[in-house]
Structure formats: C-alpha cells, structure tokens
Design a protein around this motif. Sequence first.
Motif, PDB file in Angstrom:
ATOM      1  N   LEU A 148       0.823  -1.242  -0.063  1.00 26.80           N
ATOM      2  CA  LEU A 148      -0.083  -0.039  -0.064  1.00 26.80           C
ATOM      3  C   LEU A 148       0.873   1.222   0.007  1.00 26.80           C
ATOM      4  CD1 LEU A 148      -2.771  -1.199   2.587  1.00 26.80           C
ATOM      5  CD2 LEU A 148      -2.774  -0.986   0.148  1.00 26.80           C
ATOM      6  N   MET A 149       2.093   1.326   0.556  1.00 21.52           N
ATOM      7  CA  MET A 149       2.825   2.164   0.362  1.00 21.52           C
ATOM      8  C   MET A 149       3.641   2.713  -0.888  1.00 21.52           C
ATOM      9  SD  MET A 149       2.762   3.910   3.156  1.00 21.52           S
ATOM     10  CE  MET A 149       4.379   4.988   3.334  1.00 21.52           C
ATOM     11  N   ARG A 150       3.624   1.660  -1.796  1.00 21.55           N
ATOM     12  CA  ARG A 150       4.197   1.703  -3.357  1.00 21.55           C
ATOM     13  C   ARG A 150       3.779   2.962  -3.945  1.00 21.55           C
ATOM     14  NH1 ARG A 150       5.607  -4.164  -5.535  1.00 21.55           N
ATOM     15  NH2 ARG A 150       6.886  -4.686  -3.452  1.00 21.55           N
ATOM     16  N   PRO A 151       2.489   3.291  -3.951  1.00 22.26           N
ATOM     17  CA  PRO A 151       2.002   4.423  -4.560  1.00 22.26           C
ATOM     18  C   PRO A 151       2.641   5.644  -4.165  1.00 22.26           C
ATOM     19  CG  PRO A 151       0.365   2.950  -4.447  1.00 22.26           C
ATOM     20  CD  PRO A 151       1.201   2.341  -3.666  1.00 22.26           C
ATOM     21  N   ARG A 204       8.419  -2.841   7.104  1.00 23.68           N
ATOM     22  CA  ARG A 204       7.740  -3.003   6.075  1.00 23.68           C
ATOM     23  C   ARG A 204       7.435  -1.732   5.261  1.00 23.68           C
ATOM     24  NH1 ARG A 204       9.513  -7.319   3.585  1.00 23.68           N
ATOM     25  NH2 ARG A 204       7.722  -7.177   2.465  1.00 23.68           N
ATOM     26  N   LEU A 205       6.673  -0.884   5.889  1.00 24.47           N
ATOM     27  CA  LEU A 205       6.453   0.315   5.498  1.00 24.47           C
ATOM     28  C   LEU A 205       7.422   1.128   4.761  1.00 24.47           C
ATOM     29  CD1 LEU A 205       4.279   1.786   8.365  1.00 24.47           C
ATOM     30  CD2 LEU A 205       3.264   1.234   5.967  1.00 24.47           C
ATOM     31  N   GLY A 216       8.411   1.461  -4.070  1.00 20.17           N
ATOM     32  CA  GLY A 216       7.637   2.419  -4.825  1.00 20.17           C
ATOM     33  C   GLY A 216       8.534   3.330  -5.762  1.00 20.17           C
ATOM     34  N   GLY A 217       9.573   4.077  -5.167  1.00 22.25           N
ATOM     35  CA  GLY A 217      10.506   4.488  -5.958  1.00 22.25           C
ATOM     36  C   GLY A 217      11.359   3.891  -6.911  1.00 22.25           C
ATOM     37  N   GLU A 218      11.773   2.649  -6.226  1.00 25.96           N
ATOM     38  CA  GLU A 218      12.930   1.909  -6.828  1.00 25.96           C
ATOM     39  C   GLU A 218      12.721   1.390  -8.243  1.00 25.96           C
ATOM     40  OE1 GLU A 218      15.706  -1.088  -8.133  1.00 25.96           O
ATOM     41  OE2 GLU A 218      13.436  -1.491  -7.550  1.00 25.96           O
TER      42      GLU A 218
END
Length: 156
Positions: A57-60, A114-115, A122-124
Amino acid sequence: MSSKKIIFLASVGSALDYYDFMVMVFVSNIIGAQYFPSQYTYNSVLAVFMTFTVGYLMRPLGSIIFSHFGDKYGRRIAFYFSIILIAIPLLCIALLPTYQEIGVLAPILLIIFRLTQGLAFGGELPGAITYTFEHVNLKWRTTAIAFIFSILTFSA
C-alpha cells in the motif's frame, strides 16, 4: 557508467525486494509465531499478511515521492537512495528481536520496516526503469527494460 552496470544495478534492487516479499510469504507461519504470537495460528498468519500488505500500500506514495526527488535532484540520486532504503530495513528485519524478547515493540518495528521498504520500492522500480531508459544506448533500451522485468519474474 556502462550500460551493463546500469542494467545490473537496476535489476539487483528490484530482485532483492521481490525476493524479500516472497520469502516473507513462504515463512509466514514462522514469522507469525515469532512476531505476532496468538493462540490461533490463523491470527498470527493473518497479521503477517496484513504487515505484508502495508508494504504494498505504500508503493504508490513511494512512486510519488521518489519521482519528485528524481526530477528535482536527479534520477541517479533518487534511484540509489531507494535501493539503500530497501536494504537497510531488510537488514534491520533480519536482526529484529522477537516478540518474546522485546514484546510489542517487535511487531511495531516490523511494520515500520515493511512500510519503509514499500515506500522505497515504490520509487525503486519506476526509478530503475526510467534511469535505465535514459542512460542505455537507444538500440538496447527495450532489451534493457525487458531484462529488468525478467529478473523480477525469476526472483519471485
């Protein structure tokens, strides 16, 4: 920097993250027992999968943050920082004491790590693709991007 080195670096960060996610799924029973002890194994495993989900869920949000920093400070810096931000929490998770050793702080730290990993990944991945696309020879761009996704597939 050579095209081979760029492709290798872009692939390594993504492969490490996907491998880490897959390992977490396969050993969810063990992680659940160590960090989310419960009378019922189902509850422990469910807590592990919820922890697993917060990373996704943190990826976006990570994509938004790292794309901004990549545009402002350079894609290379943002890309390298995202790889480091994946690796450090991974090391911290490996060294994290269990619930029996430090109590409720263990699952809280696990969730925070994990967050952080989800944010970084999400940025990588978009950063790796963009950086590779911009720095690899025009003739090899599509092959380089395909290679990155192939490594992701094989690491999972």
